[in-house]
Motif scaffolding. Sequence first.
Motif, PDB file in Angstrom:
ATOM      1  N   UNK A  50      60.765   5.376  74.970  1.00  0.00           N
ATOM      2  CA  UNK A  50      60.332   6.897  75.003  1.00  0.00           C
ATOM      3  C   UNK A  50      59.071   7.258  74.448  1.00  0.00           C
ATOM      4  N   UNK A  51      58.733   8.615  74.241  1.00  0.00           N
ATOM      5  CA  UNK A  51      57.259   8.854  73.783  1.00  0.00           C
ATOM      6  C   UNK A  51      57.397   9.267  72.230  1.00  0.00           C
ATOM      7  N   UNK A  52      56.467   8.693  71.395  1.00  0.00           N
ATOM      8  CA  UNK A  52      56.612   8.978  70.120  1.00  0.00           C
ATOM      9  C   UNK A  52      55.165   9.129  69.649  1.00  0.00           C
ATOM     10  N   UNK A  53      54.803   9.651  68.311  1.00  0.00           N
ATOM     11  CA  UNK A  53      53.367   9.930  67.923  1.00  0.00           C
ATOM     12  C   UNK A  53      53.287   8.525  67.117  1.00  0.00           C
ATOM     13  N   UNK A  54      51.905   8.189  66.700  1.00  0.00           N
ATOM     14  CA  UNK A  54      51.530   7.099  66.088  1.00  0.00           C
ATOM     15  C   UNK A  54      52.109   7.224  64.582  1.00  0.00           C
ATOM     16  N   UNK A  55      52.670   6.200  64.147  1.00  0.00           N
ATOM     17  CA  UNK A  55      53.239   6.131  62.838  1.00  0.00           C
ATOM     18  C   UNK A  55      54.820   6.144  63.152  1.00  0.00           C
ATOM     19  N   UNK A  56      55.418   6.834  64.192  1.00  0.00           N
ATOM     20  CA  UNK A  56      56.795   6.966  64.490  1.00  0.00           C
ATOM     21  C   UNK A  56      57.777   5.606  64.741  1.00  0.00           C
ATOM     22  N   UNK A  57      58.903   5.849  64.769  1.00  0.00           N
ATOM     23  CA  UNK A  57      59.684   4.766  65.270  1.00  0.00           C
ATOM     24  C   UNK A  57      60.550   4.921  66.419  1.00  0.00           C
ATOM     25  N   UNK A  58      60.913   3.717  66.950  1.00  0.00           N
ATOM     26  CA  UNK A  58      61.817   3.774  68.211  1.00  0.00           C
ATOM     27  C   UNK A  58      62.675   2.341  68.006  1.00  0.00           C
ATOM     28  N   UNK A  59      64.113   2.520  68.370  1.00  0.00           N
ATOM     29  CA  UNK A  59      64.771   1.181  68.498  1.00  0.00           C
ATOM     30  C   UNK A  59      65.184   1.107  69.835  1.00  0.00           C
ATOM     31  N   UNK A  60      64.794  -0.131  70.394  1.00  0.00           N
ATOM     32  CA  UNK A  60      65.339  -0.409  71.753  1.00  0.00           C
ATOM     33  C   UNK A  60      66.644  -1.447  71.690  1.00  0.00           C
ATOM     34  N   UNK A  61      67.123  -1.317  72.612  1.00  0.00           N
ATOM     35  CA  UNK A  61      68.486  -1.993  72.910  1.00  0.00           C
ATOM     36  C   UNK A  61      68.443  -2.714  74.063  1.00  0.00           C
ATOM     37  N   UNK A  62      69.108  -3.883  74.148  1.00  0.00           N
ATOM     38  CA  UNK A  62      69.280  -4.749  75.450  1.00  0.00           C
ATOM     39  C   UNK A  62      70.634  -5.274  75.682  1.00  0.00           C
ATOM     40  N   UNK A  63      71.503  -4.610  76.434  1.00  0.00           N
ATOM     41  CA  UNK A  63      72.935  -4.913  76.608  1.00  0.00           C
ATOM     42  C   UNK A  63      72.990  -5.970  77.433  1.00  0.00           C
ATOM     43  N   UNK A  64      73.789  -6.992  77.308  1.00  0.00           N
ATOM     44  CA  UNK A  64      74.108  -8.144  77.745  1.00  0.00           C
ATOM     45  C   UNK A  64      75.481  -8.149  78.487  1.00  0.00           C
ATOM     46  N   UNK A  65      75.486  -8.278  79.766  1.00  0.00           N
ATOM     47  CA  UNK A  65      76.547  -8.487  80.395  1.00  0.00           C
ATOM     48  C   UNK A  65      76.789  -9.775  81.598  1.00  0.00           C
ATOM     49  N   UNK A  66      77.875  -9.866  82.033  1.00  0.00           N
ATOM     50  CA  UNK A  66      78.122 -11.022  83.081  1.00  0.00           C
ATOM     51  C   UNK A  66      78.274 -12.388  81.997  1.00  0.00           C
ATOM     52  N   UNK A  67      77.769 -13.338  82.546  1.00  0.00           N
ATOM     53  CA  UNK A  67      77.799 -14.692  81.876  1.00  0.00           C
ATOM     54  C   UNK A  67      77.273 -14.768  80.547  1.00  0.00           C
ATOM     55  N   UNK A  68      77.936 -15.239  79.541  1.00  0.00           N
ATOM     56  CA  UNK A  68      77.324 -15.158  78.192  1.00  0.00           C
ATOM     57  C   UNK A  68      77.145 -16.631  77.750  1.00  0.00           C
ATOM     58  N   UNK A  69      75.974 -16.905  77.665  1.00  0.00           N
ATOM     59  CA  UNK A  69      75.742 -18.437  77.057  1.00  0.00           C
ATOM     60  C   UNK A  69      76.089 -18.610  75.706  1.00  0.00           C
ATOM     61  N   UNK A  70      76.836 -19.748  75.448  1.00  0.00           N
ATOM     62  CA  UNK A  70      76.792 -19.827  73.824  1.00  0.00           C
ATOM     63  C   UNK A  70      75.716 -20.174  73.040  1.00  0.00           C
TER      64      UNK A  70
END
Length: 129
Positions: A10-30
């Motif tokens: 997203x868009x934030x001002x300097x000094x702000x925070x964001x949390x990115x997420x990455x969802x994994x699906x399909x084959x899951x390597x051990x």
Amino acid sequence: EVHLAEYGGGSVQSGGSLRLSCAVSGYIYSKYCMGWFRQAPGKEREAVALIASGDSNTYYADSVKGRFTVSRDNAKNTLYLQMNSLRPEDTAMYYCASRFSSNGLLDSCSKVPSWYVYWGQGTQVTVSS
């Protein structure tokens, strides 16, 4: 086949925070390496943070050390990037990537984007001054 999907940009001002997420699906390597990469217009894609399946160690680019934190939730098959104290120079498209690891340790994980096999579609982060 491994599928990765990022969200949380997203868009934030300097000094702000964001949390990115990455969802994994399909084959899951051990045993795997996963990382967050970013690419700004006119620049090469670079590794921001790396983590491995069996290692508590993490890698951060010098430019984000002390501001960004990578983590994973194995139960949810999700990788996170908490970004604090954001700066205009953090503006980029952020991608998560993964690849099978021979030993599941951070030292097996390359910082070179082309080493990674699976990529998400990316999520835009824009930081204004």
